[in-house]
Scaffold this motif. Structure first.
Motif, PDB file in Angstrom:
ATOM      1  N   VAL A   1       0.856  -1.190   0.000  1.00  0.00           N
ATOM      2  CA  VAL A   1       0.000   0.000   0.000  1.00  0.00           C
ATOM      3  C   VAL A   1       0.889   1.235   0.000  1.00  0.00           C
ATOM      4  O   VAL A   1       1.584   1.513   0.981  1.00  0.00           O
ATOM      5  N   SER A   2       0.876   1.978  -1.105  1.00  0.00           N
ATOM      6  CA  SER A   2       1.689   3.187  -1.241  1.00  0.00           C
ATOM      7  C   SER A   2       0.786   4.407  -1.074  1.00  0.00           C
ATOM      8  O   SER A   2      -0.237   4.531  -1.755  1.00  0.00           O
ATOM      9  N   ILE A   3       1.172   5.309  -0.174  1.00  0.00           N
ATOM     10  CA  ILE A   3       0.321   6.442   0.194  1.00  0.00           C
ATOM     11  C   ILE A   3       0.924   7.751  -0.327  1.00  0.00           C
ATOM     12  O   ILE A   3       2.089   8.055  -0.077  1.00  0.00           O
TER      13      ILE A   3
ATOM     14  N   ASP B   1      -6.433  -8.768 -10.158  1.00  0.00           N
ATOM     15  CA  ASP B   1      -7.736  -8.921  -9.512  1.00  0.00           C
ATOM     16  C   ASP B   1      -7.696  -8.502  -8.046  1.00  0.00           C
ATOM     17  O   ASP B   1      -8.549  -7.759  -7.571  1.00  0.00           O
ATOM     18  N   GLN B   2      -6.666  -8.993  -7.314  1.00  0.00           N
ATOM     19  CA  GLN B   2      -6.568  -8.652  -5.893  1.00  0.00           C
ATOM     20  C   GLN B   2      -6.284  -7.169  -5.693  1.00  0.00           C
ATOM     21  O   GLN B   2      -6.799  -6.550  -4.755  1.00  0.00           O
ATOM     22  N   SER B   3      -5.470  -6.587  -6.582  1.00  0.00           N
ATOM     23  CA  SER B   3      -5.141  -5.162  -6.466  1.00  0.00           C
ATOM     24  C   SER B   3      -6.383  -4.302  -6.656  1.00  0.00           C
ATOM     25  O   SER B   3      -6.636  -3.357  -5.895  1.00  0.00           O
ATOM     26  N   ILE B   4      -7.166  -4.623  -7.677  1.00  0.00           N
ATOM     27  CA  ILE B   4      -8.386  -3.864  -7.938  1.00  0.00           C
ATOM     28  C   ILE B   4      -9.395  -4.053  -6.808  1.00  0.00           C
ATOM     29  O   ILE B   4     -10.102  -3.119  -6.417  1.00  0.00           O
ATOM     30  N   GLU B   5      -9.431  -5.255  -6.241  1.00  0.00           N
ATOM     31  CA  GLU B   5     -10.328  -5.517  -5.107  1.00  0.00           C
ATOM     32  C   GLU B   5      -9.991  -4.601  -3.936  1.00  0.00           C
ATOM     33  O   GLU B   5     -10.872  -3.958  -3.355  1.00  0.00           O
ATOM     34  N   MET B   6      -8.706  -4.522  -3.578  1.00  0.00           N
ATOM     35  CA  MET B   6      -8.286  -3.657  -2.473  1.00  0.00           C
ATOM     36  C   MET B   6      -8.560  -2.193  -2.802  1.00  0.00           C
ATOM     37  O   MET B   6      -9.033  -1.428  -1.949  1.00  0.00           O
ATOM     38  N   ALA B   7      -8.272  -1.787  -4.040  1.00  0.00           N
ATOM     39  CA  ALA B   7      -8.500  -0.395  -4.446  1.00  0.00           C
ATOM     40  C   ALA B   7      -9.976  -0.030  -4.325  1.00  0.00           C
ATOM     41  O   ALA B   7     -10.328   1.073  -3.878  1.00  0.00           O
ATOM     42  N   ALA B   8     -10.847  -0.946  -4.715  1.00  0.00           N
ATOM     43  CA  ALA B   8     -12.291  -0.688  -4.628  1.00  0.00           C
ATOM     44  C   ALA B   8     -12.740  -0.541  -3.180  1.00  0.00           C
ATOM     45  O   ALA B   8     -13.570   0.317  -2.852  1.00  0.00           O
ATOM     46  N   TYR B   9     -12.181  -1.365  -2.283  1.00  0.00           N
ATOM     47  CA  TYR B   9     -12.523  -1.265  -0.864  1.00  0.00           C
ATOM     48  C   TYR B   9     -12.097   0.101  -0.300  1.00  0.00           C
ATOM     49  O   TYR B   9     -12.819   0.707   0.502  1.00  0.00           O
ATOM     50  N   ILE B  10     -10.926   0.568  -0.713  1.00  0.00           N
ATOM     51  CA  ILE B  10     -10.429   1.867  -0.235  1.00  0.00           C
ATOM     52  C   ILE B  10     -11.355   2.983  -0.678  1.00  0.00           C
ATOM     53  O   ILE B  10     -11.737   3.849   0.121  1.00  0.00           O
ATOM     54  N   GLN B  11     -11.746   2.956  -1.948  1.00  0.00           N
ATOM     55  CA  GLN B  11     -12.629   4.002  -2.455  1.00  0.00           C
ATOM     56  C   GLN B  11     -13.998   3.955  -1.779  1.00  0.00           C
ATOM     57  O   GLN B  11     -14.610   4.997  -1.523  1.00  0.00           O
TER      58      GLN B  11
ATOM     59  N   ALA C   1     -10.323  11.911  -3.842  1.00  0.00           N
ATOM     60  CA  ALA C   1      -9.365  10.823  -3.629  1.00  0.00           C
ATOM     61  C   ALA C   1      -9.517   9.758  -4.704  1.00  0.00           C
ATOM     62  O   ALA C   1     -10.622   9.514  -5.197  1.00  0.00           O
ATOM     63  N   GLU C   2      -8.400   9.129  -5.047  1.00  0.00           N
ATOM     64  CA  GLU C   2      -8.416   8.068  -6.054  1.00  0.00           C
ATOM     65  C   GLU C   2      -7.371   7.025  -5.673  1.00  0.00           C
ATOM     66  O   GLU C   2      -6.399   7.326  -4.976  1.00  0.00           O
ATOM     67  N   THR C   3      -7.585   5.809  -6.147  1.00  0.00           N
ATOM     68  CA  THR C   3      -6.648   4.724  -5.864  1.00  0.00           C
ATOM     69  C   THR C   3      -6.261   4.051  -7.173  1.00  0.00           C
ATOM     70  O   THR C   3      -7.122   3.719  -7.981  1.00  0.00           O
ATOM     71  N   TYR C   4      -4.954   3.850  -7.353  1.00  0.00           N
ATOM     72  CA  TYR C   4      -4.420   3.296  -8.594  1.00  0.00           C
ATOM     73  C   TYR C   4      -3.934   1.864  -8.415  1.00  0.00           C
ATOM     74  O   TYR C   4      -3.455   1.472  -7.342  1.00  0.00           O
TER      75      TYR C   4
ATOM     76  N   VAL D   1      -1.356  -1.310  -4.454  1.00  0.00           N
ATOM     77  CA  VAL D   1      -2.174  -0.138  -4.768  1.00  0.00           C
ATOM     78  C   VAL D   1      -1.406   1.122  -4.413  1.00  0.00           C
ATOM     79  O   VAL D   1      -0.525   1.108  -3.545  1.00  0.00           O
ATOM     80  N   LEU D   2      -1.728   2.200  -5.102  1.00  0.00           N
ATOM     81  CA  LEU D   2      -1.165   3.521  -4.798  1.00  0.00           C
ATOM     82  C   LEU D   2      -2.323   4.478  -4.582  1.00  0.00           C
ATOM     83  O   LEU D   2      -3.165   4.659  -5.472  1.00  0.00           O
ATOM     84  N   ILE D   3      -2.380   5.061  -3.394  1.00  0.00           N
ATOM     85  CA  ILE D   3      -3.495   5.928  -3.004  1.00  0.00           C
ATOM     86  C   ILE D   3      -3.103   7.392  -3.128  1.00  0.00           C
ATOM     87  O   ILE D   3      -2.038   7.800  -2.670  1.00  0.00           O
ATOM     88  N   GLU D   4      -3.972   8.184  -3.758  1.00  0.00           N
ATOM     89  CA  GLU D   4      -3.839   9.641  -3.768  1.00  0.00           C
ATOM     90  C   GLU D   4      -4.929  10.175  -2.837  1.00  0.00           C
ATOM     91  O   GLU D   4      -6.112  10.179  -3.170  1.00  0.00           O
ATOM     92  N   LEU D   5      -4.528  10.612  -1.638  1.00  0.00           N
ATOM     93  CA  LEU D   5      -5.479  10.968  -0.583  1.00  0.00           C
ATOM     94  C   LEU D   5      -6.324  12.186  -0.907  1.00  0.00           C
ATOM     95  O   LEU D   5      -7.455  12.307  -0.424  1.00  0.00           O
ATOM     96  N   GLY D   6      -5.773  13.108  -1.677  1.00  0.00           N
ATOM     97  CA  GLY D   6      -6.477  14.352  -1.983  1.00  0.00           C
ATOM     98  C   GLY D   6      -5.513  15.317  -2.644  1.00  0.00           C
ATOM     99  O   GLY D   6      -4.355  14.973  -2.906  1.00  0.00           O
TER     100      GLY D   6
END
Length: 386
Positions: free
Chosen positions: A97-99, A169-179, A112-115, A208-213
């Motif tokens: 998880v990269s923040i 698949d697992q990466s997109i799953e985690m990204a969707a949960y974050i969003q 916010a978006e998650t890549y 995943v790479l998260i852009e918090l804002g």
């Protein structure tokens, strides 16, 4: 006898310990040290990233005893991109998880978006990738370390087109949960996106790479710099991770047979009983009802996207005519279709050069089923025709 029981119990404990690998989450606070990241009027990206990352890690450590937390940095130090992925790989991580914090030329941009790693066609996504990958330029000898990759040149990103992540698949799953959790916080949802980030490309695990804002937005910068904002964002990521971990455990659960402790008793006379007749194994339970004459079909899943592809000539298809199905908010593209498993295995070998990560999936009357169910159905249908 007692000695034998002790040895047996010790062996069972060792086996159980070896089979139950501890889940490892690697938390990456983007930028740091001589690399401040995006700058706002009052704050720096590197500081926000670190505060949220450490709070997320604290929540995991205090609430999930079966999870090991590894930080790529826990202080204001510069860590090269290549070293970040190396830390994750050496730790044998199960999730990366990269923040990060976003920035834009316009102060109105927000949300916010998650890549995840992927082949994107958006100019806006590419600008984010260029900015996050440009930390490479601060490293000595970056051309040699990154095989000539230039984060500013669109041509350099061609290399990613020949690589498909088996963890999509697992990466997109985690990204969707974050969003989902960001939506609960009433954050503007910019969705799950795909782009070519070097650090995600190099990690050998779901990432995943998260852009918090947007630190360039005055209101968002105020929130990102606040203690309350840091706590809320970290808690949102933690809740998403807890959901992901729950699903991970469910999908990867291992049943352990209980062993009744041996007891010492007086010797008894043994009698030999005739062996019980072998019983036929029970037929596996199917999730679908078999229709006479209808067989299950096998397909090859070749890649996954967070948004459907509207251009039939998209380069990701590499000249193949493909179809897709939706699952868990993701679009999963498939190639080929046959009721004969051997035929689809041959097709898999034929396209291995273009799609080395392709794997076989099965469907029955449009519903996804397991490969074992498909084999059972096709065997049953074949037998009924005799």
């Amino acid at each position: 006898m007692k000695r034998f029981v002790c040895i047996l119990l010790c062996l069972l404990t060792l086996v159980a310990g070896a089979s139950a690998k501890q889940f490892t989450v690697v938390i990456d606070a983007g930028h740091g040290g001589k690399d401040p990241g995006a700058l706002g009027k009052r704050g720096r990206e590197k500081d926000i990233n670190l505060r949220v990352a450490k709070e997320f890690g604290r929540l995991v450590r205090e609430n999930m005893n079966d999870v090991k937390v590894v930080f790529t940095r826990d202080d204001d130090v510069f860590v090269p991109l290549q070293d970040r992925s190396a830390i994750a790989n050496r730790a044998n991580g199960d999730l990366f998880v990269s923040i990060h914090v976003n920035a834009s030329k316009t102060t109105a941009a927000c949300g916010a978006e998650t890549y995840t790693i992927g082949l994107a066609k958006s100019d806006a996504n590419f600008e984010v990738a260029k900015r996050e990958n440009s930390v490479i330029l601060l490293e000595d000898g970056y051309k040699e370390r990154y095989q000539g990759f230039d984060p500013r040149s669109p041509e350099s990103y061609i290399m990613f087109e020949f690589m498909q992540s088996k963890f999509s698949d697992q990466s997109i799953e985690m990204a969707a949960y974050i969003q989902d959790e960001f939506i609960e916080l009433k954050r503007y949802n910019r969705g799950v996106r795909q782009e070519n980030f070097w650090v995600l490309h190099q990690t050998k695990m779901p990432s995943v790479l998260i852009e918090l804002g947007f630190i360039s937005n005055p209101d968002e910068e105020k929130y990102l710099l606040s203690d309350n904002g840091n706590r809320e964002l970290a808690n949102a990521i933690y809740k998403a991770f807890a959901r992901y971990k729950h699903e991970f455990d469910r999908k990867n659960s291992v049943s352990i047979v209980d062993v009744e402790p041996a007891t010492q008793s007086a010797p008894t006379k043994t009698t030999t009983k005739p062996a019980a007749p072998a019983t036929k194994p029970a037929a596996p339970t199917l999730s679908v009802e078999i229709e006479p004459g209808v067989k299950a079909v096998y397909k090859l899943q070749i890649f996954t996207t967070s948004q459907p592809i509207t251009d039939p000539d998209d380069s990701r298809f590499k000249g193949l005519k493909c179809d897709y199905y939706e699952e868990n908010g993701a679009y999963k593209y498939t190639y080929g279709e046959n009721t004969n498993l051997g035929v689809i295995q041959k097709t898999k070998a034929e396209i291995s050069g273009k799609f080395p990560q392709a794997f076989i999936v099965a469907f029955y009357k449009g519903k996804k089923i397991t490969l074992q169910e498909a084999k059972t159905i096709n065997s049953t249908v074949k037998s009924s025709k005799k």
